[in-house]
Design an enzyme around this catalytic site. Sequence first.
Site, PDB file in Angstrom:
ATOM      1  N   GLY A 175      11.734  -6.064   2.472  1.00  0.00           N
ATOM      2  CA  GLY A 175      13.288  -5.939   1.847  1.00  0.00           C
ATOM      3  C   GLY A 175      13.273  -5.233   2.720  1.00  0.00           C
ATOM      4  O   GLY A 175      14.478  -4.076   2.344  1.00  0.00           O
ATOM      5  N   SER A 215      10.719 -10.230   4.217  1.00  0.00           N
ATOM      6  CA  SER A 215      12.474 -10.682   4.623  1.00  0.00           C
ATOM      7  C   SER A 215      12.504 -12.212   5.456  1.00  0.00           C
ATOM      8  O   SER A 215      13.535 -12.364   6.297  1.00  0.00           O
ATOM      9  CB  SER A 215      12.888  -9.610   5.635  1.00  0.00           C
TER      10      SER A 215
HETATM   11  P1  13P Z   1      11.006 -10.188   0.298  1.00  0.00           P
HETATM   12  O1  13P Z   1      11.491 -11.019   0.668  1.00  0.00           O
HETATM   13  O2  13P Z   1      12.022  -9.662  -0.494  1.00  0.00           O
HETATM   14  O3  13P Z   1      11.028  -9.073   1.916  1.00  0.00           O
HETATM   15  O4  13P Z   1      10.396  -9.329   0.183  1.00  0.00           O
HETATM   16  C1  13P Z   1       9.025 -10.670  -0.218  1.00  0.00           C
HETATM   17  C2  13P Z   1       7.790 -10.616  -0.337  1.00  0.00           C
HETATM   18  O5  13P Z   1       7.236  -8.909  -1.132  1.00  0.00           O
HETATM   19  C3  13P Z   1       7.571 -11.208  -1.459  1.00  0.00           C
HETATM   20  O6  13P Z   1       6.468 -11.112  -2.279  1.00  0.00           O
END
Ligand code: 13P
Length: 252
Positions: A175, A215
């Site tokens: 994230g 991400s």
């Molecule tokens: P993001 O792709 O939003 O970084 O989240 C990854 C995740 O925690 C998937 O389980």
Amino acid sequence: MRRKIVAGNWKMNKTFDEAEDLLFGISDELANNSPEEVSIVVFPPALYLELANDVANENNFFTGVQNISEHESGAYTGEISAAMISSTGASFAILGHSERRMYFGETDAIIARKIDQAIKHNITPVYCCGEVLEERESEKHFEVVEKQIGQALFHLTKEDFSKVVIAYEPVWAIGTGRTATPQQAQEMHAFIRKVLAAKFGETAANETPVLYGGSCNAANARELFANEDVDGGLIGGASLKASDFVKIANSF
Ligand code: 13P
């Protein structure tokens, strides 16, 4: 050949109507652009599973949950058991996600019991491991991941271990928009396979899908998936948009 998997962890997002739109959106996108030999899994909030299962069954993808109880059944208010999930037709569970570890106090011992429950009820566990930024900066990332894997998975028999999928999710990449470089991902995935080989043997290690999460998006998935030991992705934010998610699934 190892199974390739692209999985969407919706986390705590989407109302019912929005979830319906996203599921039908995924189905429309797949009708135009369905990847071959890639298993697609969506992990919506558990209360939308019935709807998700209907759409998934018609469109050749799978569903799963973001958590299960470590207990079999009984007086555990608010919990959902592996047997319940399995009885809906869902077949995967994300276990050990860093958000569960951080915000809900899940330890490797608790996660190990959840993995047992999943396997007992024919649910494929997607076991998440990964270091926090401080651990990466102090070069403890290999040690941390090795320990997480040992504590949550090494009690399994070889046969049960063969049902496990692993997701390497460096916490600093979740994230944040700060993706691991393809080299960092490959290096850790190869290390994970080495750790698995030492315990369960080369064949088992070679057959275990190891996904990357953190991400990962439609713009960077291809360079991540191009690595020998990266077998797909566990996608958070970018799985909330049907076109991006299906594009990622087509990034091998
Ligand atoms: P993001 O792709 O939003 O970084 O989240 C990854 C995740 O925690 C998937 O389980």
